[in-house]
Design a protein around this motif. Structure first.
Motif, PDB file in Angstrom:
ATOM      1  N   ASN A   1     -19.538  -5.383  10.431  1.00  0.00           N
ATOM      2  CA  ASN A   1     -18.109  -5.725  10.983  1.00  0.00           C
ATOM      3  C   ASN A   1     -16.741  -5.232  10.007  1.00  0.00           C
ATOM      4  N   GLY A   2     -16.262  -4.149  11.114  1.00  0.00           N
ATOM      5  CA  GLY A   2     -14.834  -3.838  10.873  1.00  0.00           C
ATOM      6  C   GLY A   2     -15.455  -2.248  10.150  1.00  0.00           C
ATOM      7  N   PHE A   3     -16.470  -1.962  10.840  1.00  0.00           N
ATOM      8  CA  PHE A   3     -16.827  -0.278  10.629  1.00  0.00           C
ATOM      9  C   PHE A   3     -16.314   0.079  12.021  1.00  0.00           C
TER      10      PHE A   3
ATOM     11  N   VAL B   1     -25.900  -8.277  16.626  1.00  0.00           N
ATOM     12  CA  VAL B   1     -25.698  -9.268  15.406  1.00  0.00           C
ATOM     13  C   VAL B   1     -26.143  -8.468  14.269  1.00  0.00           C
ATOM     14  N   GLY B   2     -26.107  -8.672  13.159  1.00  0.00           N
ATOM     15  CA  GLY B   2     -27.301  -8.396  12.040  1.00  0.00           C
ATOM     16  C   GLY B   2     -26.585  -8.656  11.258  1.00  0.00           C
TER      17      GLY B   2
ATOM     18  N   LEU C   1     -22.230 -16.109  20.659  1.00  0.00           N
ATOM     19  CA  LEU C   1     -22.030 -16.974  21.723  1.00  0.00           C
ATOM     20  C   LEU C   1     -20.665 -17.346  21.970  1.00  0.00           C
ATOM     21  N   LEU C   2     -19.454 -16.700  21.436  1.00  0.00           N
ATOM     22  CA  LEU C   2     -18.245 -17.357  21.608  1.00  0.00           C
ATOM     23  C   LEU C   2     -18.154 -16.508  23.206  1.00  0.00           C
ATOM     24  N   VAL C   3     -18.103 -15.822  23.215  1.00  0.00           N
ATOM     25  CA  VAL C   3     -18.144 -14.446  24.880  1.00  0.00           C
ATOM     26  C   VAL C   3     -19.665 -14.623  25.274  1.00  0.00           C
TER      27      VAL C   3
ATOM     28  N   GLU D   1     -25.637 -15.931  10.719  1.00  0.00           N
ATOM     29  CA  GLU D   1     -24.887 -16.412  11.384  1.00  0.00           C
ATOM     30  C   GLU D   1     -23.583 -16.435  11.538  1.00  0.00           C
ATOM     31  N   THR D   2     -22.421 -16.077  10.942  1.00  0.00           N
ATOM     32  CA  THR D   2     -21.313 -15.686  11.353  1.00  0.00           C
ATOM     33  C   THR D   2     -21.180 -14.621  12.608  1.00  0.00           C
ATOM     34  N   ALA D   3     -21.940 -13.765  13.017  1.00  0.00           N
ATOM     35  CA  ALA D   3     -21.820 -13.283  13.815  1.00  0.00           C
ATOM     36  C   ALA D   3     -22.038 -13.241  15.367  1.00  0.00           C
TER      37      ALA D   3
END
Length: 463
Positions: free
Chosen positions: A335-337, A364-365, A398-400, A391-393
């Motif tokens: 995330n952020g790379f 997701v990873g 899922l939000l999109v 789980e955050t990923a």
């Protein structure tokens, strides 16, 4: 009085006999119960030693019987599948299909997982492959001089920050492939995205692996998994060679029941190809292949398919659309790379795809760490935080409301993105990371959890 005494003794004798008879019957029933085997008719599945957590599974017999009843109609397919596996892996002495498959979570064909078959060891390959990965130097010589050089020395010293439960395995080992399929199926994933180079080609640290595809397809079919292809950036990849290689894949593997086809909004079932590092080829070249008017077009031919490009930078979304791709994925687990791998950008990317009739497939990873092969790359490490990062990923994905979620990865050990089972290990020189305080299968269980959550939420999206 005499008759009364006789009747009283008779009643007492009758009660005693009846009581003894009841006790006798109860004793027999208890004895039979203790003799009944807990898993009558369900022997230990092949390779259970590779999957120790399955020994602790408790499944009621009536649930097992229901599972058997549900799959009775698939008997012909199973027999055919067994025959196919036997032909392709005769030397491996394949075991018969067992009942474990019915006990695993149902596959979710909207969960795609990246899979690598490039590992080797002396037993199956005559040498170690990829486990002995070299330490990659930094591009700045001044920085590179501050870090060690050389190669890893398996089996104790491997090119990974975690250590696999299966050890420094070979991707050709049938028992390893079997274990991998069980793990992916237990995680409720449905589609294996197989890293692929054309015949005779490989990455710079590996060996050609196309000849392993039939075996992987057979094992995948055994577990009701599907296989699609992750086209790697092989030498001289362009519109002409891609047409040739897509034709090769569909002609050779397209008839296999495990070959993945995606149902489009128009009702067509098309193969799908993920194209890694697609951005290194200019849009005009891709358009020759992927647009209807292209000089090398694959559209509206028997080899038409869904082509998914890798999005790294924001500007790539316009190039992807202009190239004629059908969608985009983000791949990286950091995330952020990159713009694409940053969770907060997924909503705008999904909106762009929706407005341009493209698929958006977020990746997701569980975390990221590649300092075993890039010792200078600490700034891109992402701690797993005991599963919270993963789980955050998933939550961000899922939000999109994506049609497909991809998972990076099942077994990219070099970059520490694997969800394959890892175990604690310490050698004289190396202390490997592990999944403690959780069990080796924790990331498989988390994947299964989010697969079910995705299914439930998708039902709401479609209402």
């Amino acid at each position: 009085i005499l008759n009364y005494d006789i009747m009283a003794r008779f009643r007492r004798r009758t009660c005693i006999i009846l009581l003894l008879f009841i006790l006798f019957i109860c004793s027999i029933m208890m004895a039979l119960k203790t003799l009944r085997p807990d898993r009558a008719g369900f022997g230990d599945p092949f390779g259970l030693g590779l999957l120790p957590e399955l020994q602790q599974r408790t499944v009621l017999l009536d649930n097992k019987q229901n599972s058997l009843n549900r799959v009775q109609g698939d008997t012909v397919t199973r027999v055919s599948n067994l025959h196919s596996i036997a032909v392709n892996t005769m030397k491996a002495s394949m075991p018969p299909v067992n009942k474990l498959e019915e006990e695993l979570s149902s596959p979710n064909y909207n969960f795609h997982i990246f899979y690598y078959s490039w590992f080797g060891n002396p037993q199956f390959d005559g040498k170690y492959i990829h486990w002995n990965h070299p330490l990659l130097p930094h591009w700045d010589p001044k920085i590179a001089n501050n870090y060690p050089k050389g190669r890893h020395n398996p089996p104790e010293d491997i090119g990974a920050n975690f250590y696999p439960e299966l050890g420094s395995y070979s991707s050709k080992d049938p028992s390893v492939i079997e274990a991998h399929m069980k793990q992916m199926r237990s995680a409720s994933t449905g589609v294996i995205v197989l890293s692929w180079y054309p015949p005779g080609m490989a990455d710079e640290n590996g060996e050609p692996t196309d000849d392993l595809v039939p075996v992987i397809l057979d094992y995948a079919h055994k577990y009701n998994l599907k296989v699609t292809f992750h086209i790697e950036p092989y030498k001289d990849r362009d519109d002409r060679s891609m047409y040739h290689n897509v034709k090769y894949i569909i002609d050779k593997y397209g008839g296999h029941p495990a070959f993945y086809r995606h149902k489009t909004s128009t009702g067509r079932f098309l193969p799908m190809f993920y194209v890694y590092d697609s951005y290194v080829t200019i849009p005009e070249i891709w358009a020759n292949l992927l647009t209807v008017s292209g000089s090398q077009t694959i559209r509206n031919t028997p080899y038409d398919a869904l082509f998914i490009a890798l999005l790294v930078e924001e500007r790539h979304k316009h190039d992807i659309h202009r190239s004629g791709f059908d969608g985009m994925y983000t791949y990286f687990a950091t995330n952020g790379f990159s713009y694409g791998s940053s969770h907060h950008n997924w909503a705008s990317l999904k909106a762009f795809c929706d407005s341009n009739n493209l698929m958006f497939i977020p990746s997701v990873g569980p975390g990221y760490i590649d300092t075993s092969i890039r010792p200078w790359n600490n700034h891109n490490t992402r701690n797993r935080v005991n599963g919270k990062y993963y789980e955050t990923a998933f939550s961000a994905a899922l939000l999109v409301r994506p049609e497909i979620i991809s998972i990076t990865s099942f077994n990219e050990w070099h970059e520490g993105t694997q969800i394959e089972k890892a175990v604690p290990k310490r050698t004289g020189q190396v202390v490997y990371l592990d999944y403690k305080p959780h069990k080796p299968n924790v990331y498989l269980e988390l994947t299964q959890k989010w697969s079910e959550k995705y299914r439930k939420e998708q039902e709401q999206w479609l209402m």
